[in-house]
Design an enzyme around this catalytic site. Structure first.
Site, short mmCIF file in Angstrom:
data_model
loop_
_atom_site.label_atom_id
_atom_site.label_comp_id
_atom_site.label_asym_id
_atom_site.label_seq_id
_atom_site.Cartn_x
_atom_site.Cartn_y
_atom_site.Cartn_z
N CYS A 332 50.74 5.36 -40.78
CA CYS A 332 50.18 5.30 -39.43
C CYS A 332 50.17 3.90 -38.79
O CYS A 332 50.50 3.79 -37.59
CB CYS A 332 48.79 5.93 -39.38
SG CYS A 332 47.86 5.89 -40.89
N ARG A 361 51.05 4.62 -53.64
CA ARG A 361 49.61 4.55 -53.90
C ARG A 361 49.40 4.45 -55.41
O ARG A 361 50.02 5.18 -56.18
CB ARG A 361 48.90 5.79 -53.36
CG ARG A 361 49.05 5.97 -51.87
CD ARG A 361 48.41 7.25 -51.37
NE ARG A 361 48.67 7.47 -49.94
CZ ARG A 361 48.27 8.53 -49.26
NH1 ARG A 361 47.58 9.49 -49.87
NH2 ARG A 361 48.55 8.65 -47.98
N GLN A 379 56.14 11.06 -47.22
CA GLN A 379 55.16 11.81 -46.43
C GLN A 379 55.81 12.21 -45.10
O GLN A 379 56.38 11.38 -44.40
CB GLN A 379 53.93 10.95 -46.18
CG GLN A 379 52.69 11.74 -45.85
CD GLN A 379 51.42 10.90 -45.98
OE1 GLN A 379 51.44 9.71 -45.71
NE2 GLN A 379 50.35 11.52 -46.38
N ASP A 381 55.10 12.57 -42.10
CA ASP A 381 54.09 12.23 -41.10
C ASP A 381 54.58 12.49 -39.69
O ASP A 381 55.77 12.44 -39.40
CB ASP A 381 53.75 10.74 -41.21
CG ASP A 381 52.47 10.49 -41.97
OD1 ASP A 381 51.58 11.34 -41.89
OD2 ASP A 381 52.38 9.46 -42.64
N HIS A 383 52.81 11.22 -35.75
CA HIS A 383 51.68 10.68 -35.00
C HIS A 383 51.90 10.98 -33.53
O HIS A 383 52.95 10.68 -32.97
CB HIS A 383 51.55 9.18 -35.26
CG HIS A 383 51.26 8.88 -36.70
ND1 HIS A 383 52.23 8.40 -37.56
CD2 HIS A 383 50.14 9.05 -37.44
CE1 HIS A 383 51.70 8.27 -38.77
NE2 HIS A 383 50.44 8.65 -38.72
N LYS A 462 39.01 17.23 -38.51
CA LYS A 462 40.36 17.61 -38.94
C LYS A 462 40.44 19.10 -39.23
O LYS A 462 39.43 19.78 -39.41
CB LYS A 462 40.76 16.82 -40.19
CG LYS A 462 39.88 17.07 -41.40
CD LYS A 462 40.41 16.35 -42.64
CE LYS A 462 39.55 16.66 -43.87
NZ LYS A 462 40.16 16.20 -45.11
N HIS A 508 47.02 12.48 -36.39
CA HIS A 508 47.81 12.34 -37.62
C HIS A 508 48.08 13.76 -38.11
O HIS A 508 47.15 14.57 -38.17
CB HIS A 508 47.04 11.63 -38.72
CG HIS A 508 46.47 10.30 -38.34
ND1 HIS A 508 46.97 9.10 -38.82
CD2 HIS A 508 45.43 9.96 -37.54
CE1 HIS A 508 46.26 8.10 -38.34
NE2 HIS A 508 45.32 8.59 -37.55
#
Length: 643
Positions: A332, A361, A379, A381, A383, A462, A508
Site C-alpha cells: 500500500c 514478512r 499479494q 493487491d 488500492h 472491513k 485496500h
C-alpha cells in the site's frame, strides 16, 4: 427480571436463576444438550447466575460457543488422564481450537503415538465415571501457593502475569483441578466421542527462547457418527495435502537453504502464470490499471505509514548509503506514492490500481507450512482512491469481482463485516459513514453476512470473504478494507468540483489474497486434478509403440500450434502403464495413438472425467478442448476409473 431469548420471546423470573435452570425451564431436552450460554453477547458458563434483564442464548454443540465449551471440557479430561498415567508431567495450557482442542505438556520422557492410545483409554474411564465439574475461585496468592505445592510451574507463571486484583477461577472434576476461565460442561458424561489426533512440538508461550513442550491435539463430538465423518474428512485432507501433491506433480519445492521461501518448478510456474493471466483479464474488464512498486523502500516511508513502529519485528531491513531500508511487507505505501506522482482531480476518481506485488514478512520457523504460511508471497493487491459518495458503488464492484473469482473455482463462501475496534483511529463520523457504506453495499447485493463487532482494522472497517473448499474447510482469502488513515498520513489530495482540495478515501482489497497460498488451497480443493484450463499439462499423447512415435509427434505439434499444453510419452512401456502414469499425474486428457489412429488421422480419447471417450478426429478434439479452455469450464467427473 426479563430474559429475552434468541427468537425474541421473553421469560420473566422473580429471582436470580442460573443459565442451566433457565434452560430447564424452557425445555428439559434443551437443558440436556446445553453446553454454555451467551448473556448479552458474552460467552458464559451454564453455572453463571443471571440476576438482571438480559438477552440470553442457550448454546448447544451445534453453535460455535457451545462446541468451544465441549472441546474445552475434553481438553481437561485429557489432562486428567495424563496426570493419572504420568504424574510427573507438568501442564501448561489446554484451549479449544477450531475443530477440537490441544494441551501443551512438559514431559521428561517424550510422549509417543503409543502413549496417545493409553491416554484415550484413560479418558474413556473418566467419561464413564461421569464426574461432576465444579467451579471455584481463589485469591492470587492462594492460587500461586496451590500450584507451587502441586509443582506446576507453568500455572504459577500464568497466574503471576495476571493483575493483582484478578479473580482466579478453577474447575475441578474428581481429583483433577485446573486453572481455567471456563466455560465447561456440567460433568464429564456427555463427552461420548473423541480422538487424540496428533503430537507436535510447541514453544512455551510461542517464544523460541522458551522450552519446547509437547502439544497433543484432539477432537470430540456428541455422536460417534460425527466423529467418524470428521476423521474421514481429515484422512481425505491428508491425501490432498498440497505439500505432498506439490512434490508428486512437480509444482513447487521448499529447501533448507530458504526456509519459508518457495521455489516454483516449471509446471508450478505454468499454474501460477495462468492464474495471473486470469487476474489481469478480469481486472482490465473492471477498470483497473496495473502498477509495480519497488520491493525495497526507505525507512522514512515506513515511518510515515506506521509500519516501522507497529510491524518492524516482521520486516526485513538493511542499510544502503547509511540509510535504513526495508523490504516491503505490504504494497500500500508504494501505491500511495504512485497516486501522489501527479495532481489528481475528482474527474480521475475512482482510481483503481492493481498490483501483483512480492512482499516479505518474517514468520517464526514453527509457523511455516508449505505454501499456506511462507515468508515471501505475491499479494494480488488493489488500492482504490475515491470520494466518500463513491464508497458504496466501489464496494459493490469489488464484491462482485471477488464473487466472480470464487464462482469460477467452485468455492462456496460466507461474508463477515468487521466494525470499529477499541484501538481505532479517526472520528466517529468517519467510522459511522464507512461502516454504513459497507453494510449498505452488502445489503444492495443481497449478500448475507455476519457482523464481527470490534474486529475491524485500526484504520477502518472491513469485509472478509471466507471460502469453503470441496471437503468443507474454510479459508479467509478475499478482503475489502476501508482506510482513512493512510491518505491522512501521506497527505493525499484531489481537487474537487468546487475547486478546493479534498482528501480521498482508500480501499485496500485482495481477491486471491496470497497467490502462493491460493495455489495451495486450489491444490487441496481439486486434489491436484485441476480444471483443464488451469492444468500445467492439458494433454498427454500416448503412442502404443515406437512405430507410432512419428504420428504422436505430429499430434503433439498440432495441439501446441493451438496453444494446448501438451506432452508425449516416448518411453518404451506398455500402453496400460502409460495410461496409469498419466492418471497419477492428474492430466485431463490422454490421446492414445496407434495404427488405426494414424491411418484415419484420429485420436483415441481417454479423459479424467469420462474415461474412454472413443475415437475423434484430431481437428474435432482440438476444437472441443479449445472451447473448454476458453470458457474456463470446470468439467465434472462422470465416471470413476479403476486405479
Amino acid at each position: 427480571m426479563i430474559i429475552t431469548l434468541k427468537d425474541g420471546s421473553t421469560k420473566e423470573y422473580d429471582q436470580a436463576m442460573s443459565v442451566l435452570d433457565i434452560a430447564k425451564d424452557i425445555s428439559e431436552g434443551l437443558a440436556r444438550v446445553a453446553c454454555a450460554g451467551e448473556v448479552d453477547g458474552e460467552l458464559v458458563d451454564l453455572r453463571t447466575v443471571v440476576d438482571k434483564d438480559c438477552n440470553l442464548n442457550i448454546l448447544t454443540f451445534e453453535s460455535e460457543g457451545g462446541a468451544w465449551a465441549f472441546h474445552h471440557t475434553t481438553s481437561h479430561i485429557m489432562a486428567q488422564a495424563i496426570k493419572r498415567l504420568y504424574p510427573g508431567v507438568k501442564l501448561a495450557i489446554g484451549p479449544s481450537v477450531a475443530d477440537g482442542f490441544y494441551y501443551d505438556v512438559d514431559s521428561e520422557t517424550p510422549l509417543t503415538a503409543e502413549d496417545l492410545v493409553k491416554i484415550e483409554a484413560e479418558m474413556k474411564k473418566i467419561v464413564k465415571e461421569a464426574l461432576p465439574i465444579t467451579r471455584f475461585t481463589k485469591s492470587r496468592e492462594e492460587a500461586i501457593a496451590y500450584f507451587k505445592e502441586k509443582e506446576e510451574p507453568y500455572k504459577v507463571e500464568l497466574i503471576e502475569d495476571l493483575p493483582e486484583d484478578a479473580e482466579i477461577s478453577f474447575y475441578q472434576q474428581g481429583e483433577f483441578v485446573d486453572l481455567c476461565a471456563g466455560p465447561h460442561l456440567m460433568s464429564t458424561k456427555p463427552i461420548k466421542a473423541f480422538k487424540l489426533t496428533s503430537l507436535a512440538g510447541a514453544y512455551w508461550r510461542g517464544s523460541e527462547k522458551n522450552k519446547m513442550l509437547t502439544r497433543i491435539y484432539g477432537t470430540s463430538f456428541t455422536k460417534k457418527a460425527d466423529l467418524e465423518e470428521y476423521l474421514n474428512r481429515m484422512e481425505e485432507a491428508k491425501k490432498r495435502d498440497h505439500r505432498k501433491l506439490g512434490k508428486e506433480l512437480g509444482l513447487f519445492m521448499m529447501r533448507e537453504e530458504g526456509p519459508g521461501f518457495p521455489f516454483f518448478l516449471p509446471k508450478g510456474m505454468v499454474l501460477k502464470n495462468t492464474l495471473l493471466d486470469y487476474w489481469r483479464e478480469i481486472h482490465r474488464k473492471n477498470g483497473y490499471v496495473e502498477i509495480s512498486t519497488p520491493i525495497m523502500l526507505s525507512r522514512h516511508l515506513w515511518e510515515t505509514s506506521g509500519h516501522w513502529d507497529h510491524y518492524k519485528e516482521n520486516m526485513y531491513t538493511t542499510v544502503i548509503d547509511d540509510t535504513d531500508f526495508a523490504i516491503k511487507p505490504m504494497n500500500c505505501p508504494g501505491g500511495i506514492l504512485v497516486y501522489q506522482s501527479e495532481p489528481r482531480s475528482y474527474r480521475d476518481l475512482p482510481l483503481r490500481m492493481g498490483e501483483l506485488g512480492l512482499v516479505h514478512r518474517h514468520e517464526k520457523s514453527g509457523q511455516l507450512h508449505g505454501l499456506m504460511r511462507v515468508r515471501c508471497f505475491t499479494q494480488d493487491d488493489a488500492h482504490i482512491f475515491m470520494m466518500p459518495e463513491q464508497i458504496r458503488d466501489e464496494i459493490k464492484g469489488v464484491a462482485r469481482l471477488i464473487d466472480e473469482v470464487y464462482q469460477l473455482f467452485g468455492f462456496k463462501y460466507h461474508v463477515e463485516l468487521s466494525t470499529r475496534p477499541e484501538d481505532s483511529m479517526g472520528s466517529d463520523e468517519d467510522w459511522e459513514m464507512a461502516t454504513e457504506a459497507l453494510r449498505g453495499a452488502l445489503d444492495d447485493l443481497g449478500l448475507p453476512y455476519v457482523v464481527n463487532e470490534g474486529d475491524g482494522a485500526f484504520y477502518g472497517p472491513k469485509i472478509d470473504f471466507h471460502l469453503e473448499d470441496s471437503i468443507g474447510r474454510t479459508w479467509q482469502c478475499g478482503t475489502i478494507q476501508l482506510d482513512f488513515q493512510l491518505p491522512l498520513r501521506f497527505n493525499c489530495e484531489y481537487i474537487g468540483a468546487d475547486g478546493e482540495k479534498h482528501r480521498p478515501i482508500m480501499i485496500h482489497r485482495v481477491a486471491f489474497g496470497s497467490i502462493e497460498r491460493f495455489i495451495g488451497i486450489l491444490i487441496e480443493h481439486f486434489a491436484g486434478a485441476f480444471p483443464t484450463w488451469l492444468s500445467p499439462v492439458q494433454v498427454k499423447v500416448l503412442p502404443i509403440s515406437d512405430k507410432y512415435m512419428e504420428y504422436g509427434e505430429k499430434v503433439k505439434a498440432a495441439l501446441e500450434a493451438a496453444n494446448i499444453r501438451t506432452e508425449i510419452d516416448t518411453r518404451a512401456e506398455k500402453i496400460g502403464y502409460k495410461i496409469r502414469e498419466a492418471r497419477l499425474q492428474k492430466i485431463p486428457y490422454m490421446l492414445v495413438v496407434g495404427a488405426k489412429e494414424e491411418e484415419e488421422n484420429t485420436v483415441s480419447v481417454r479423459s479424467r472425467f469420462a474415461g474412454d471417450e472413443g475415437a475423434k478426429s484430431l481437428d474435432d478434439f482440438i476444437a472441443a478442448i479449445t472451447e473448454e479452455i476458453k470458457n474456463r469450464e470446470n468439467r465434472k467427473v462422470e465416471v470413476e476409473e479403476q486405479k
